[in-house]
Write an enzyme that holds these catalytic residues in place. Structure first.
Site, short mmCIF file in Angstrom:
data_model
loop_
_atom_site.label_atom_id
_atom_site.label_comp_id
_atom_site.label_asym_id
_atom_site.label_seq_id
_atom_site.Cartn_x
_atom_site.Cartn_y
_atom_site.Cartn_z
N LYS B 71 0.79 -0.92 -0.23
CA LYS B 71 0.28 0.01 0.07
C LYS B 71 0.82 1.60 -0.08
O LYS B 71 0.68 2.23 -0.72
CB LYS B 71 -0.83 0.01 1.30
CG LYS B 71 -2.22 0.71 1.27
CD LYS B 71 -2.89 0.29 2.44
CE LYS B 71 -2.22 0.38 3.68
NZ LYS B 71 -2.92 -0.39 4.77
N THR B 73 4.09 1.52 -1.03
CA THR B 73 4.66 1.66 -2.33
C THR B 73 3.87 2.29 -3.51
O THR B 73 4.25 2.94 -4.29
CB THR B 73 5.16 0.28 -2.93
OG1 THR B 73 4.47 -0.68 -2.78
CG2 THR B 73 6.54 -0.02 -1.80
N ARG B 94 2.14 8.08 6.90
CA ARG B 94 2.60 7.96 8.17
C ARG B 94 3.95 7.84 8.57
O ARG B 94 4.72 7.36 7.73
CB ARG B 94 1.80 6.49 8.85
CG ARG B 94 0.50 6.80 8.88
CD ARG B 94 -0.39 5.47 9.02
NE ARG B 94 -0.15 4.64 7.92
CZ ARG B 94 -0.67 3.50 7.93
NH1 ARG B 94 -0.96 2.87 9.09
NH2 ARG B 94 -0.29 2.54 7.04
N LYS B 105 9.47 -6.64 10.86
CA LYS B 105 8.77 -6.13 9.61
C LYS B 105 9.44 -5.20 8.95
O LYS B 105 9.41 -5.07 7.51
CB LYS B 105 7.60 -5.23 10.03
CG LYS B 105 6.58 -4.73 9.24
CD LYS B 105 5.15 -4.27 9.74
CE LYS B 105 4.25 -3.64 8.84
NZ LYS B 105 4.66 -2.27 8.48
N ALA B 272 -3.59 1.15 13.79
CA ALA B 272 -4.73 1.18 12.86
C ALA B 272 -5.88 -0.02 13.51
O ALA B 272 -6.87 0.09 13.11
CB ALA B 272 -4.62 0.59 11.62
N PHE B 300 -4.00 -0.75 7.39
CA PHE B 300 -4.83 -2.21 7.25
C PHE B 300 -5.58 -2.21 6.04
O PHE B 300 -5.24 -1.49 4.76
CB PHE B 300 -5.69 -2.62 8.55
CG PHE B 300 -4.84 -2.97 9.69
CD1 PHE B 300 -3.60 -3.48 9.65
CD2 PHE B 300 -5.59 -2.79 10.76
CE1 PHE B 300 -2.90 -3.53 10.78
CE2 PHE B 300 -5.10 -2.75 12.01
CZ PHE B 300 -3.63 -3.58 12.00
N PHE B 380 4.16 -8.46 -8.82
CA PHE B 380 5.06 -9.07 -8.44
C PHE B 380 5.90 -10.00 -9.55
O PHE B 380 5.25 -10.38 -10.45
CB PHE B 380 4.86 -10.10 -7.20
CG PHE B 380 4.71 -9.60 -5.82
CD1 PHE B 380 3.76 -8.48 -5.53
CD2 PHE B 380 5.40 -9.79 -4.99
CE1 PHE B 380 3.60 -7.88 -4.50
CE2 PHE B 380 5.28 -9.15 -3.54
CZ PHE B 380 4.46 -8.09 -3.52
N TRP B 408 7.36 -0.39 -8.08
CA TRP B 408 8.44 -1.16 -7.00
C TRP B 408 9.64 -1.33 -7.95
O TRP B 408 10.88 -0.88 -7.40
CB TRP B 408 8.05 -2.30 -6.45
CG TRP B 408 8.81 -3.01 -5.71
CD1 TRP B 408 9.00 -2.86 -4.27
CD2 TRP B 408 9.92 -3.96 -6.11
NE1 TRP B 408 10.20 -3.47 -3.56
CE2 TRP B 408 10.71 -4.12 -4.59
CE3 TRP B 408 10.31 -4.77 -6.95
CZ2 TRP B 408 11.64 -5.01 -4.62
CZ3 TRP B 408 11.54 -5.64 -7.04
CH2 TRP B 408 11.83 -5.85 -5.82
#
Lengths: 558, 558
Positions: B71, B73, B94, B105, B272, B300, B380, B408
């Site tokens: 989200k 990226t 954020r 993470k 969140a 989320f 991907f 990406w």
């Protein structure tokens, strides 16, 4: 006179680039943090290595009293005054801790017209160095408990963990806590939080000489022991790299200005009891590269602060002051002379003369270190001319000049006499490194180092080691830490371990309750009595008066 | 492809002043923090109030899975792409939390060629906002225990304190602790630490509209209750002013750049689950004043993140998006369609089609809010053309465009199709404020608000309130908090409260275990199951790989 924050906010500050340019730092040498604060950049710092070093002036004090001596204001006033008399000077100070700002003590940026500015920003967060230190400290703590949780292969015992947690706040309730409650959150064990200035990471940052030395010192931090008593380090837990990464900006000195426009490096601030109480070696070196004079201060009185400045900071870095200033006040000497705190308002020349023994002892001690000394009498409105004259006269009898300083009310103009005296002493000290006599050699056994400090500087007849302290010292030596200097943690209010004994006592026994190894910082802490490493808030904390105005200005700081 | 930190450190960044100039911010509008980071100054921010607002684009996602949706990226890639097609755009994100950086993470600054930079600085400390929030949070905690220690006249009961402490670290052992041990350190009581992103102070900062509103919200924070059950607030303890002072810089949005040179405001980052999960209202407003488009993201999936973005952030601020982007991936849709995690490498068009029901539900929900929607398929390497085509085809059948995005690997050039679609939808939405349909009205009772969200958006048949939750909701209403929106805290992995239920379930009963009042932030949290507000570190934390090079570069971040 207006309050400190009003004076600071009313001042017209120069852009920090302009302050930097005055000592030859260009834009590439700075990382600005807002308009009036910058860090020296890594490149800028590297370039300073080639510059010749100026002369180092150490500002210290008599034993502190409730009346306050004004060591920081004198350091600032002297810096401003040296610049006024044409001697290019940079000041190097410690950073304030957030805890006292919200407690009772207030900020730590000087006062009156001898301040570093902007005082609100410097006292609140500044460039985030202390937060970075807290984060590095607490990352190690989290990795300690995580290693225990997952079953670590180093054998670290939950019951033998000594590494606590840190927060830059006065929070009494966190002094002693039980963690890991809840059934599934790991080993339940007792520990506690120290205020960030008491973190060994703070002392490491202040003594480290560059990124490699920083990482090596962090790796040596002992976090606890195995069941067999073998030390487990931050390096063993693979924590040192991430801690160093968290400190990557915090290691760079912060540049601000005094209200008199003197470039000032404010960097680091270890406790003066369980640590050595001076700003960073990096900042002091930078100040020496930038100025003809670098003026810096040490914590507490000269018995603790100057002693550790010399035996710990100068020993590890090779720095050597060219002269020392001892700050004294009429009020504090009266207290040393036995006057009650509520009687300080009346003239009492006899009490000043009686209290002078304390100042005289500090003069003798600093002379013993091979340092030329001058006394700064930090003037208060309540002082009388006769009281001040008594100090000047008694100092002269000890072969030392004393200068009445009014920098608090008058800024640098009020400390020009002191500045001339300091410059003359420093100019005459051709080889300060050669003249400096440290109290003990590296290879003296740890117990003997402690005894030598107690006998030479405090004038104790001997020390009384607890059995536990004796055993721990033997262990530290067996583990290869016998070469470290000792960091004395005792009350700052007396040469003895009893804060009520004023003046210049001698022939007492100094009790030594316990010792602690700060292998990362590089010293062994010798504790004479209990040391509180987490202050509490008073009944009515300063926080209740502090606020944020609708224009974004901070109010109520002092 | 090189790692994220290598890409970031190899990039040539523009001076932040240049980035700011591109959106009309001059030197007086900035407070630089180093060369590539700045805060908007208070003056700069005030000046933006007169500028016309651009259009707001909300980036949200399907229910997250272990495969990752990208989200952040996509938000960055879309911002770069909009600028590439000539539509002046500012991104609003954020701030990352330190905890996950050292845990599992990693950072939160995007990835590949869709990153905000400098990623090392942004992920570690940044401008100190989170540290300021921790300090404000912990000052209040210290004042709570200090009030109890000295015998407070508000009648705050030690056993009824609900305010915990905060630290920006993954530290499992601090989840549940006993404080005040040691005999003289105050009331012994159980409490715990939350990670800073879970602090109500974080949510307050993100929803506050200026210094007065900030202080007022802080003052409303409930810290505990008296024996009689009367709420005691931060205002009652005179703590709000000092907390606001600690946040005086933290309230100013931070300006950085994407690798594509898009000005990006990175500011605030509430959890969140127990909070609303969006960057600050201040930053979003600033982005709207600076760009023709402001692209922002919610936490989320859309069931939690977009719902709270709209029902909490847009409700209190009056903001309204012109269009929404739902990020989906082939891998995540396969997981939603029942494929096992270790089988994601093989083509499975049928699973993609089966998993589409999850995406379809989110499309319907956002349409229900009155928002035009476009789907971003974040590509991907393992995707096949057939799998991607299936998503495009199914979206078309739902009347929605889907665009395959390769930001990406390719930066903004990889999201130009998405950018054209987003711009067209937003351009066509003449009155987004008028079109926006919030899920419930302010005056609906709290229980009914929760039921409406569950039934309308999750497709639950009803909610099952615990007796405690029912009683607490009645109390909150009696105390005058019935007008607040609700903040749903449930698993992000499912529309239900059971993280194992994927796809588009309906007709279930949503269990509601407990509710909490966040009177400062301005919402009532509804908890469906346990929410962990303090993560732990994994067996081998990322911290073990992170380090500081001799050149001062951070290594090992991802």
């Amino acid at each position: 006179m207006p309050g400190d924050i009003e004076i600071s906010q009313a001042a017209t500050l120069e852009p920090i680039q302009q302050i930097a340019a005055r000592v030859g730092i260009g834009a590439e040498g700075l990382e600005p943090y807002g308009r009036h604060i910058a860090k020296l950049s890594r490149e800028g710092l590297a370039r300073l290595a080639d510059r010749p070093a100026g002369r180092l002036i150490l500002v210290t004090a008599i034993n502190p009293t409730a009346a306050g001596e004004g060591k920081t204001t004198t350091t600032i006033g002297l810096g401003d005054a040296l610049n006024r008399i044409g001697r290019k000077t940079v000041v190097a100070l410690r950073e304030p801790s957030l805890g006292p700002v919200f407690g009772r003590k207030g900020g730590a940026t000087g006062g009156g017209y001898a301040q570093v500015a902007p005082m609100d920003r410097i006292n609140l967060h500044f460039t985030g160095d202390f937060h970075a230190i807290s984060a590095a400290h607490n990352l190690l703590a989290a990795m300690v408990d995580n290693a225990i949780y997952w079953g670590n292969d180093r054998g670290l015992e939950a019951r033998r963990v000594t590494w606590r947690r840190a927060v830059d706040m006065n929070d009494r309730a966190l002094r002693q806590v039980a963690i890991g409650l809840g059934g599934t959150n790991g080993a339940v064990r007792e520990t506690g939080f120290d205020i960030t200035v008491a973190s060994e990471v703070m002392a490491v940052l202040c003594l480290a000489e560059g990124p490699d030395d920083l990482a090596a010192r962090l790796a040596r931090i002992v976090v606890g022991r195995t069941r067999e008593g073998v030390a487990v380090t931050a390096g063993d837990l693979e924590a040192a790299g991430a801690m160093a990464a968290l400190l990557s900006e915090a290691v760079l000195p912060n540049l601000v200005q005094t209200l008199g426009g003197t470039p000032t490096l404010v960097h680091g601030g270890p406790f003066a009891n369980i640590a050595h109480g001076c700003n960073s070696v990096t900042a002091t070196r930078a100040a020496l590269a930038l100025g003809e004079f670098a003026v810096t201060e040490a914590g507490f009185g000269a018995d603790l602060g100057a002693e550790k400045f010399l035996n710990i900071k100068c020993r590890s870095s090779g720095l050597a002051p060219s002269a020392a200033v001892i700050v004294a006040t009429v009020r504090a000497l009266k207290l040393q002379g036995g006057v009650a705190k509520d009687a300080l308002g009346s003239e009492d020349v006899a009490a000043v003369r009686a209290g002078f023994v304390n100042l005289a002892r500090h003069i003798e001690n600093l002379h013993g270190f091979g340092l030329p000394v001058v006394v700064a009498i930090n003037a208060f409105f309540s002082d009388t001319a006769e009281e001040q004259a008594a100090i000047v006269e008694l100092c002269a009898a000890h072969g030392v000049e004393a200068h009445i300083c009014t920098h608090w009310a008058d800024g640098g103009a009020g400390a020009e006499g002191l500045a001339h005296a300091v410059a003359a002493l420093a100019d005459a000290n051709a080889d300060p490194g050669g003249a400096l006599k440290l109290t003990y050699a590296d290879d003296l056994p740890l117990e003997q180092k402690i005894r030598t400090v107690a006998q030479t500087l405090y004038r104790a007849s001997d020390i009384a080691l607890s059995a536990a302290a004796k055993k721990d010292l033997a262990r530290f030596e067996a583990e290869g830490h016998g070469h470290l200097p000792v960091c004395m943690a005792k009350t700052p209010y007396s040469f003895t371990a009893d804060e009520k004994v004023s003046g210049a006592p001698q022939g007492f026994i100094l009790p030594l309750d316990s010792v602690r190894l700060s292998a990362g910082a590089g010293f062994v802490v010798a504790l004479c009595g209990a040391v509180n490493t987490m202050p509490g808030l008073p009944r009515v904390p300063s926080a209740e008066r502090i606020g944020l105005g609708p224009d974004g200005r901070i109010t109520g700081l002092d």
